[in-house]
Write an enzyme that holds these catalytic residues in place. Sequence first.
Site, PDB file in Angstrom:
ATOM      1  N   PRO A   2      -6.619  -2.262   4.477  1.00  0.00           N
ATOM      2  CA  PRO A   2      -5.406  -2.904   4.975  1.00  0.00           C
ATOM      3  C   PRO A   2      -4.220  -2.648   4.044  1.00  0.00           C
ATOM      4  CG  PRO A   2      -7.280  -4.408   4.987  1.00  0.00           C
ATOM      5  CD  PRO A   2      -7.694  -3.198   4.235  1.00  0.00           C
ATOM      6  N   GLU A   3      -3.166  -2.083   4.606  1.00  0.00           N
ATOM      7  CA  GLU A   3      -1.927  -1.862   3.871  1.00  0.00           C
ATOM      8  C   GLU A   3      -0.837  -2.665   4.571  1.00  0.00           C
ATOM      9  OE1 GLU A   3      -1.314   2.371   3.186  1.00  0.00           O
ATOM     10  OE2 GLU A   3      -3.439   2.766   3.423  1.00  0.00           O
TER      11      GLU A   3
END
Length: 273
Positions: A2-3
């Site tokens: 997850p960014e």
Amino acid sequence: MPELPEVETVVRGLREHVVGRTIISATIFWPKTVQKPDLAAFIRAVSGRTIESAGRRGKYIVLRLDSGDYLTIHLRMTGKLLLAAASAPPRLHTRVVFALDDSHEMHFVDLRKFGRIALLAAAELAALDARLGPEPLTDLSASTLAAGLAKRKIAIKSALLDQSVLAGVGNIYADEALFRAGIHPQRPANTLSTTETERLLAALQSVLATAVTRHGTTLSDEQFIGLQGRMGENQGYLTVFRRTGAPCPECATPIERVRLGGRSTHFCPHCQT
DNA sequence: ACTTTACCCTGTAAGC
DNA sequence: TGCTTACAGGGTAAAG
């Protein structure tokens, strides 16, 4: 992994379904997930507190409680926040469960146990904020980016992953933005021209904003899903990331992969200089 | 002060 | 077929 776009997707779900709810209790299945030595004190401090707002800083989810403290959640590699019915049994790899006052629960599920949850006082949140670089979509100018890169001799790819230079970019979007900007990932950060820096900023903003509209990228191994279990849609639009050997979408040259700072890095050897 | 490396973790896939 | 090894990588701490 997850960014920024994936975390933003989760935060928007939280605003819709969790903000305004009160935490009834918390159950911790994997103690190291909670960054506080005294777990009982953590549970006492969140229980009975209403969630007043949900925000994002870099890759951190920030929930403001009516006590004035902040519940921060970092998904790291495989962390997920999922909304579940109170009667539903926790799925495999559930590490923390927050029971809410509307017969729902917020589950923190994290296969690899890298994710972290903390309860921060306002001053501690300010310290976290100060450690992070600017938000690329709202607070980053070309001159600020240039200043952040000017003193760094490391590869530009590694600089983009440094959260003190700018906040929220990880391995996927660093590779994608460098391709879009036509910049080789191994270029020393302090050798970018003004034009290249401007092009890189525009590429970062375009790649990140587009991924937000597509609710993030869901890869086969990380399996990112939003608060309600929905997959992202950006994975079908990746140009270089994990496309080693596939033709470059611009020139058909096979995409190459190198290891940079311990991270897989994908690029087109013809288009990126 | 900057840069690199090891570590934390588990599931999947490749190699023998 | 079954075991061993490499790999995935965000952030932090320690080492260089």
